[in-house]
Design a protein around this motif. Structure first.
Motif, short mmCIF file in Angstrom:
data_model
loop_
_atom_site.label_atom_id
_atom_site.label_comp_id
_atom_site.label_asym_id
_atom_site.label_seq_id
_atom_site.Cartn_x
_atom_site.Cartn_y
_atom_site.Cartn_z
N VAL A 1 0.83 -1.20 0.00
CA VAL A 1 0.00 0.00 0.00
C VAL A 1 0.87 1.25 0.00
CG1 VAL A 1 -1.90 1.17 1.15
CG2 VAL A 1 -1.74 -1.32 1.25
N GLY A 2 1.91 1.26 0.85
CA GLY A 2 2.74 2.45 0.95
C GLY A 2 3.61 2.66 -0.27
N LEU B 1 0.32 15.63 3.71
CA LEU B 1 -0.28 14.51 4.42
C LEU B 1 0.43 13.21 4.04
CD1 LEU B 1 -2.73 14.56 6.32
CD2 LEU B 1 -4.11 13.74 4.45
N ASN B 2 0.81 13.13 2.80
CA ASN B 2 1.51 11.95 2.30
C ASN B 2 2.85 11.78 3.00
OD1 ASN B 2 1.43 9.77 0.65
ND2 ASN B 2 2.20 10.82 -1.16
N MET B 3 3.58 12.89 3.12
CA MET B 3 4.86 12.84 3.81
C MET B 3 4.65 12.45 5.28
SD MET B 3 7.40 15.98 4.71
CE MET B 3 6.32 16.59 5.97
N LEU B 4 3.64 13.05 5.91
CA LEU B 4 3.37 12.72 7.32
C LEU B 4 3.02 11.25 7.46
CD1 LEU B 4 1.30 15.79 8.54
CD2 LEU B 4 3.59 15.12 9.22
N SER B 5 2.31 10.72 6.47
CA SER B 5 1.95 9.32 6.51
C SER B 5 3.18 8.45 6.60
CB SER B 5 1.13 8.97 5.27
OG SER B 5 1.01 7.59 5.14
N PHE B 6 4.21 8.78 5.80
CA PHE B 6 5.44 7.98 5.89
C PHE B 6 6.10 8.16 7.24
CE2 PHE B 6 10.05 7.66 5.72
CZ PHE B 6 10.15 6.31 5.44
N TRP B 7 6.16 9.40 7.73
CA TRP B 7 6.92 9.61 8.97
C TRP B 7 6.18 9.09 10.18
CZ3 TRP B 7 11.82 9.76 9.18
CH2 TRP B 7 12.52 10.15 8.03
N PHE B 8 4.85 9.05 10.15
CA PHE B 8 4.13 8.36 11.22
C PHE B 8 4.41 6.87 11.16
CE2 PHE B 8 1.17 10.69 13.92
CZ PHE B 8 1.40 11.97 13.47
N ASN B 9 4.48 6.35 9.94
CA ASN B 9 4.84 4.96 9.74
C ASN B 9 6.22 4.67 10.35
OD1 ASN B 9 4.21 2.46 7.91
ND2 ASN B 9 6.34 2.98 7.57
N ILE C 1 -2.90 5.84 12.41
CA ILE C 1 -2.96 7.23 11.97
C ILE C 1 -2.27 7.37 10.62
CG2 ILE C 1 -2.23 9.58 12.52
CD1 ILE C 1 -2.42 8.73 15.50
N SER C 2 -1.13 6.68 10.48
CA SER C 2 -0.40 6.73 9.21
C SER C 2 -1.26 6.21 8.07
CB SER C 2 0.88 5.90 9.33
OG SER C 2 1.39 5.61 8.06
N SER C 3 -1.91 5.07 8.27
CA SER C 3 -2.69 4.54 7.14
C SER C 3 -3.97 5.34 6.93
CB SER C 3 -2.98 3.05 7.28
OG SER C 3 -3.24 2.70 8.58
N LEU C 4 -4.48 5.98 8.00
CA LEU C 4 -5.63 6.88 7.81
C LEU C 4 -5.26 8.02 6.87
CD1 LEU C 4 -8.45 7.92 8.65
CD2 LEU C 4 -7.34 9.13 10.51
N MET C 5 -4.07 8.61 7.12
CA MET C 5 -3.63 9.71 6.24
C MET C 5 -3.41 9.21 4.82
SD MET C 5 -1.22 12.06 8.64
CE MET C 5 -0.20 10.90 9.44
N LEU D 1 -6.05 -0.81 -5.14
CA LEU D 1 -5.57 0.13 -4.12
C LEU D 1 -6.70 1.02 -3.62
CD1 LEU D 1 -2.17 0.92 -5.77
CD2 LEU D 1 -2.47 -0.01 -3.48
N PHE D 2 -7.63 1.35 -4.51
CA PHE D 2 -8.77 2.18 -4.10
C PHE D 2 -9.63 1.42 -3.09
CE2 PHE D 2 -13.18 3.71 -5.00
CZ PHE D 2 -13.01 5.00 -4.55
N ILE D 3 -9.90 0.15 -3.41
CA ILE D 3 -10.72 -0.67 -2.50
C ILE D 3 -9.99 -0.88 -1.18
CG2 ILE D 3 -11.69 -2.98 -2.20
CD1 ILE D 3 -12.11 -2.93 -5.32
N VAL D 4 -8.68 -1.11 -1.27
CA VAL D 4 -7.89 -1.32 -0.06
C VAL D 4 -7.87 -0.06 0.79
CG1 VAL D 4 -5.49 -1.50 0.67
CG2 VAL D 4 -6.48 -3.23 -0.81
N ALA D 5 -7.79 1.10 0.14
CA ALA D 5 -7.80 2.34 0.91
C ALA D 5 -9.10 2.47 1.69
CB ALA D 5 -7.61 3.55 -0.02
N ILE D 6 -10.21 2.08 1.08
CA ILE D 6 -11.49 2.15 1.78
C ILE D 6 -11.49 1.16 2.95
CG2 ILE D 6 -13.96 1.72 1.56
CD1 ILE D 6 -13.74 2.72 -1.32
N LEU D 7 -10.98 -0.05 2.71
CA LEU D 7 -10.93 -1.04 3.79
C LEU D 7 -10.07 -0.53 4.94
CD1 LEU D 7 -10.55 -4.50 1.99
CD2 LEU D 7 -12.56 -3.54 3.06
N LEU D 8 -8.89 0.00 4.61
CA LEU D 8 -7.99 0.51 5.64
C LEU D 8 -8.67 1.63 6.42
CD1 LEU D 8 -4.39 0.91 4.23
CD2 LEU D 8 -5.04 -0.24 6.32
N LEU D 9 -9.32 2.51 5.68
CA LEU D 9 -9.97 3.66 6.30
C LEU D 9 -11.01 3.21 7.32
CD1 LEU D 9 -10.49 6.87 5.86
CD2 LEU D 9 -12.55 6.05 4.78
N LEU D 10 -11.79 2.20 6.95
CA LEU D 10 -12.90 1.81 7.81
C LEU D 10 -12.51 0.75 8.84
CD1 LEU D 10 -15.77 1.70 5.17
CD2 LEU D 10 -15.10 3.56 6.68
#
Lengths: 201, 615
Positions: free
Chosen positions: B133-134, B155-163, B216-220, B249-258
């Motif tokens: 995903v990342g 937000l994308n950069m923060l996603s990596f750094w939270f990761n 939080i990282s995958s939420l972002m 990836l779109f479907i996975v993003a929704i799954l991750l989100l929820l």
């Protein structure tokens, strides 16, 4: 001909979007928030409807402040109305009114938090705490998570208010107000549900 | 944030090292950061597995290197400054970290629990999700849909750094008193929620905190992916012209989100139980330890589809390219993925057949679980249909993709057995389950990752990876993988429980010990083979053969972008005229028709007028 085939990025972006990125992102965020609270509310329901008596016998003497919290619910609902009015004001380019409505909304949010906090202090003094069995656990965590969200919403509103004072919003540019209002609406709409579940039934 | 991306690609000034490589806002660099992060964690997680594999094959024998080095240290021959410094950190009891966890080089049973817990945790949350995903999500989404960057680069950069932060917190857990989390990657309460029960104190707390940070990282990340895919597709890139990898990836993003917020709330409840005296999972306070299983699996079943769906999408990219045929049944592939994603929400109870579930409810969960076989089979048959009578090019990505398809079939078939609650009573909590999950996640996802790295490497780094080395790596990995995980089916049916530190303690397992030895030997071969991949990646970044723009003769938009891909990706945003898999179109002058080629024909045969933006 070349221009027909390769439309420039900037023009594509505006015409093809039914909803702007920022609005969409906040709605997506709300999806996650709803699932977060679904987990907590699910936990509450498991305990609430899994036990014969509620509150459990060991906490039978605990009386949640139904009346005060009921008034507080009205306060929060009112803040939803003022937020909506603020949004309407900026849509019609009434910037001064926007500031007033935002101020009123923030004030109501703070009142809500202060009343909640003082009720908590009272409950804790009565000996009803996080470690008062599952009744205390689920009450403080579920209601506390909502309070935390209200706090975040108030801080977000503060940032929007500061930008409103600086005159950063106009009838063509009010996404900042709108996304905050969407989040605020979530926090407001969630509360009556929690009030009914936790306090009334 | 949105504006920033547009401004920054206009002026092509040299960025500072920090801006370019560390706090980059460019989706391609962030994707590469995830790639390196995931590969490093892959080696860490694999190393943990090798440690406990040693213990399983030769219980209570000293480890090869650590066991020997301890002898040296006792003789006082190699007491360097570094060793002394290391020991000073544990001044209280004058014991090194190794002596605590592996006294005399033998793995302590408590440490063994940490090892398998952290192997799974790292592989699931810090390897497969960051890589699939990342890394691939970040790199591919803007390129394949034809836009310049993500909707929210910051937000994308923060996603990596939270990761990254989550990873650091997770790794720190190894070095706290009491050891790392040891309740299994599923963290079942009350083992995880009462410190006294597992003897683990801060390790488990850090485990919870780290996973919340990862959430939080995958939420972002998922907010970014969903917004970008909905709003920023190139003109003409309709939903049914999206490559299947993007759909996945779109479907996975929704799954991750929820899904992740649910486990975040459950992890918070564990933390409250451990640190604030609540009793959510504690029966004596009126709590319910089964509640954790419900909350966890409600998240974790969508999570296992998060682990496999991007692999499915990537395989669907690579198969048509190397089969030189359109993917078989494009729309059914999309709807199968949507069906899998939907069903993943209503099957979590199949993990809990043995947790005291009402048999009627168990039957319901059994039915929904069996239903997943339908869309999975649709996908498999479509892949086979794509391969049928194709002129297959057996490149390294194709080999890995074929491994993905075949291993996924084995993993999927063994899943049908454990979906049956009567059968599951027999094989629950045995190595059969371990074999199943590894066939799906290693045989499936990880081979898709191997293939994906080879396939998109030329676009990522502008150079080819070494194909000979790649083939050697593939064959060793493929054979050793089967050597490791296939015998586990037999072990499991033989009654070998998972998560036991010493199988020799059980008389009924002793006659199968040679299988454990065989598995461990294969596991070490598998582990060593991964250094070939690592070497190939890092060597090829600097020394690989320079790649042209479209080395695989593929149709999708990322190959339309110049190599190496500049900041902003495309000179002019491409106009899309085709579906993504127009290979060997009859009458075309070459056997691939890029999505950007104007005067072609639509899948239905009617010509598409130039400038058309929608179906």
């Amino acid at each position: 001909m070349d221009e027909l085939e390769h439309t420039s990025y900037e023009s594509v972006e505006e015409e093809n979007r039914p909803i702007s990125n920022a609005r969409l992102a906040v709605l997506v965020l709300l999806g996650a928030e709803i699932m977060f609270f679904a987990g907590l509310i699910g936990t509450f329901l498991v305990f609430r409807f899994g036990s014969v008596t509620w509150p459990p016998p060991s906490q039978a003497d605990v009386r949640l402040p139904i009346g005060v919290t009921g008034l507080n619910t009205i306060v929060l609902l009112l803040s939803g109305y003022t937020m909506f009015q603020g949004l309407r004001a900026i849509r019609q380019d009434r910037q001064k009114e926007l500031k007033n409505w935002l101020f009123a909304t923030g004030l109501l949010g703070v009142i809500f938090l202060v009343v909640q906090g003082s009720e908590w202090v009272r409950l804790v003094h009565h000996g009803f705490t996080l470690s008062s069995g599952v009744y205390g656990s689920v009450f403080y965590v579920l209601i506390g998570c909502h309070a935390l969200h209200v706090l975040v919403a108030v801080l977000w509103l503060l940032a929007v208010f500061a930008r409103a004072i600086a005159g950063r919003f106009s009838v063509d540019h009010y996404v900042g107000v709108e996304v905050c209002a969407i989040y605020w609406a979530f926090v407001v709409v969630l509360w009556p549900l929690l009030y009914i579940l936790v306090y009334l039934i | 944030m949105n504006d920033h991306a547009h401004e920054s690609h206009d002026h092509h000034h040299e960025e500072s090292f920090v801006r370019k490589y560390l706090f980059s806002l460019d989706h391609k660099m962030i994707g590469k950061q995830f790639l390196i992060f995931g590969l490093v964690m892959f080696m860490v997680g694999g190393g943990l597995a090798l440690l406990f594999r040693w213990q399983l094959a030769w219980p209570d024998k000293p480890l090869p290197i650590i066991g020997v080095s301890k002898e040296y240290m006792e003789e006082g021959e190699v007491t360097t400054a570094a060793d002394r410094k290391w020991e000073e950190r544990f001044d209280d009891d004058k014991e090194t970290w190794i002596e605590v966890n592996m006294p005399s080089g033998v793995i302590d049973p408590a440490f063994y629990n940490s090892l398998f817990t952290m192997h799974a945790t790292i592989m699931v949350f810090f390897v497969v999700v960051p890589l699939l995903v990342g890394a691939f999500g970040n790199f591919l989404i803007p390129l394949m849909i034809g836009t310049r960057d993500m909707a929210f680069p910051v937000l994308n950069m923060l996603s990596f750094w939270f990761n990254m932060l989550g990873g650091i917190i997770m790794m720190a857990g190894f070095f706290v008193p009491g050891g790392h989390a040891a309740a299994g990657w599923t963290g079942y309460a009350p083992l995880s929620s009462v410190p006294e029960l597992s003897g683990v104190d801060w390790g488990q707390n850090l485990w919870c905190i780290s996973l919340i940070v990862m959430g939080i990282s995958s939420l972002m990340g998922s907010i970014n992916y969903i917004t970008t895919i909905i709003n920023m597709r190139a003109p003409g890139m309709t939903w049914f012209r999206l490559p299947l990898a993007i759909w996945a990836l779109f479907i996975v993003a929704i799954l991750l989100l929820l899904a992740f917020p649910v486990v975040a709330s459950a992890l918070a409840l564990i933390l409250f139980d451990r640190m604030a005296g609540t009793s959510f999972f504690l029966a004596e306070g009126g709590g319910d330890s089964l509640l954790w299983q419900h909350l966890f699996w409600f998240f974790a079943h969508p999570e296992v589809y998060i682990l496999i769906l991007p692999g499915m999408g990537m395989a669907s990219e690579m198969l048509p390219v190397f089969a030189r045929k359109p993917i078989f049944g494009y729309k059914s592939m999309v709807f199968a993925m949507i069906a899998i994603a939907f069903l993943s929400w209503i099957v979590w109870g199949h993990h809990m057949f043995q947790s005291g579930m009402n048999p009627a409810l168990g039957a319901a969960f059994m039915t929904t679980t069996m239903l997943i076989a339908v869309p999975s089979a649709i996908k498999t048959f479509n892949w086979l249909g794509t391969l049928h009578r194709a002129s297959i090019r057996f490149t390294v990505p194709m080999l890995n993709t074929l491994a993905f398809v075949s291993m996924f079939v084995i993993g999927g078939l063994s899943g049908i057995y454990m979906a049956n609650s009567p059968v599951d009573i027999y094989i629950h909590d045995t190595y059969y389950i371990v074999a199943h999950i590894h066939y799906v996640v290693f045989g499936g996802s990880v081979f898709a990752i191997f293939g994906g790295i080879f396939y998109w490497f030329p676009k990522m780094f502008g150079r080819h990876m070494n194909a000979t080395l790649g083939k050697i790596h593939f064959w060793i990995s493929f054979l050793a993988f089967n050597g490791v995980f296939f015998p586990m089916h037999i072990l499991g049916v033989g009654g070998h429980m998972r998560r036991i530190a010493n199988p020799m303690q059980y008389e009924f397992l002793q006659h199968m010990q040679w299988i454990n030895v065989f598995i461990t030997v294969c596991a070490f071969i598998l582990g060593v083979a991964q250094f070939l991949l690592l070497f190939n990646v890092f060597w090829s970044i600097f020394r690989g053969k320079v790649a042209e723009q479209n080395p695989w003769q593929a149709t999708t938009l990322e190959w339309y972008a110049p190599t190496p891909v500049p900041h902003g990706n495309f000179g002019a945003i491409p106009q899309v005229y085709h579906g993504p898999y127009e290979y060997s179109v009859p009458g075309a002058d070459k056997d691939w028709t890029p999505q950007t080629e104007p005067n072609g024909e639509s899948p239905h045969g009617e010509p598409i007028p130039a400038g058309a933006t929608a179906d």
